[in-house]
Design an enzyme around this catalytic site. Structure first.
Site, PDB file in Angstrom:
ATOM      1  N   GLY A  69     -31.868  -7.582  35.130  1.00 46.71           N
ATOM      2  CA  GLY A  69     -31.263  -8.002  33.874  1.00 46.71           C
ATOM      3  C   GLY A  69     -31.035  -9.487  33.718  1.00 46.71           C
ATOM      4  O   GLY A  69     -30.405  -9.916  32.739  1.00 46.71           O
ATOM      5  N   GLN A  70     -31.542 -10.286  34.644  1.00 45.98           N
ATOM      6  CA  GLN A  70     -31.388 -11.727  34.499  1.00 45.98           C
ATOM      7  C   GLN A  70     -32.121 -12.196  33.244  1.00 45.98           C
ATOM      8  O   GLN A  70     -33.080 -11.593  32.796  1.00 45.98           O
ATOM      9  CB  GLN A  70     -31.951 -12.478  35.730  1.00 45.98           C
ATOM     10  CG  GLN A  70     -31.217 -12.209  37.013  1.00 45.98           C
ATOM     11  CD  GLN A  70     -31.773 -11.002  37.754  1.00 45.98           C
ATOM     12  OE1 GLN A  70     -32.495 -10.178  37.210  1.00 45.98           O
ATOM     13  NE2 GLN A  70     -31.414 -10.869  39.020  1.00 45.98           N
ATOM     14  N   THR A  71     -31.679 -13.313  32.709  1.00 46.84           N
ATOM     15  CA  THR A  71     -32.261 -13.854  31.475  1.00 46.84           C
ATOM     16  C   THR A  71     -33.780 -13.946  31.559  1.00 46.84           C
ATOM     17  O   THR A  71     -34.486 -13.540  30.628  1.00 46.84           O
ATOM     18  CB  THR A  71     -31.675 -15.245  31.176  1.00 46.84           C
ATOM     19  OG1 THR A  71     -30.255 -15.125  31.093  1.00 46.84           O
ATOM     20  CG2 THR A  71     -32.215 -15.806  29.869  1.00 46.84           C
ATOM     21  N   LEU A  73     -35.837 -12.198  33.204  1.00 47.94           N
ATOM     22  CA  LEU A  73     -36.515 -10.903  33.311  1.00 47.94           C
ATOM     23  C   LEU A  73     -36.431 -10.073  32.034  1.00 47.94           C
ATOM     24  O   LEU A  73     -37.271  -9.213  31.794  1.00 47.94           O
ATOM     25  CB  LEU A  73     -35.934 -10.099  34.473  1.00 47.94           C
ATOM     26  CG  LEU A  73     -36.092 -10.725  35.859  1.00 47.94           C
ATOM     27  CD1 LEU A  73     -35.342  -9.895  36.900  1.00 47.94           C
ATOM     28  CD2 LEU A  73     -37.556 -10.843  36.221  1.00 47.94           C
TER      29      LEU A  73
END
Length: 179
Positions: A69-71, A73
């Protein structure tokens, strides 16, 4: 005879159902995936890419994709959407400051053509933390009542203890059995 056998196999759960677990970084997606699988809290680190596990609930087989869920990704989430029957959106109930971003990501997903028939399960995670938002508050912030194009459900849960996750699995099973 072949049609009957195929129909019986579908009824009794031999078909695998694709599920996506998405949410912003640190929401608890991987913790929930492994709580579904092992019924235990496991130590996790930020997911780079995805984790994939098979979960069986009373003869219903789910192939669950936990997507980072990182920016950096989130822009690639769409590449996982094909054939997804259920999308689990994990929300950190202790982080009201990022609900606007979570809402934007949810509505972007709902508009994608590959998810037009997917059911949406919102997990209001981290309910064990004092002061966390309730499932009803999260539902209101995400404007879930306005969603009329998808079946959806919001469930309070705690990924560390597993509280609320059995009810989530029951709801998921009801969605694929009804389809």
């Amino acid at each position: 005879m072949g049609f009957f056998l195929t129909k019986m196999m579908t009824v009794f759960g031999n078909r695998e159902h694709k599920v996506l677990i998405v949410g912003l970084d640190n929401a608890g997606k991987t913790t929930i995936l492994y709580q579904f699988l092992t019924k235990e809290a496991v130590h996790t680190s930020p997911t780079v890419g995805s984790n994939v596990e098979e979960i069986t609930v009373r003869n219903t087989h789910f192939l669950v994709w936990d997507i980072g869920g990182q920016t950096s990704l989130r822009s690639s989430w769409y590449s996982y959407y094909s054939n997804a029957e259920i999308v689990i959106l994990v929300v950190d109930s202790t982080d009201p400051g990022r609900l606007r971003l979570t809402k934007e990501e949810l509505h972007r997903m709902l508009a994608h053509e590959d998810l037009q028939s997917a059911a949406i399960l919102v997990l209001a995670n981290k309910q064990d933390v004092k002061g966390s938002m309730t499932a009803a508050e999260i539902s209101q912030h995400l404007t879930l009542d306005a969603i009329t194009t998808h079946n959806w459900h919001v469930q309070a849960c705690c990924g560390l203890t597993g509280e609320g996750l059995n009810a989530s699995l029951d709801w998921m099973q009801s969605q694929v059995v009804a389809s």
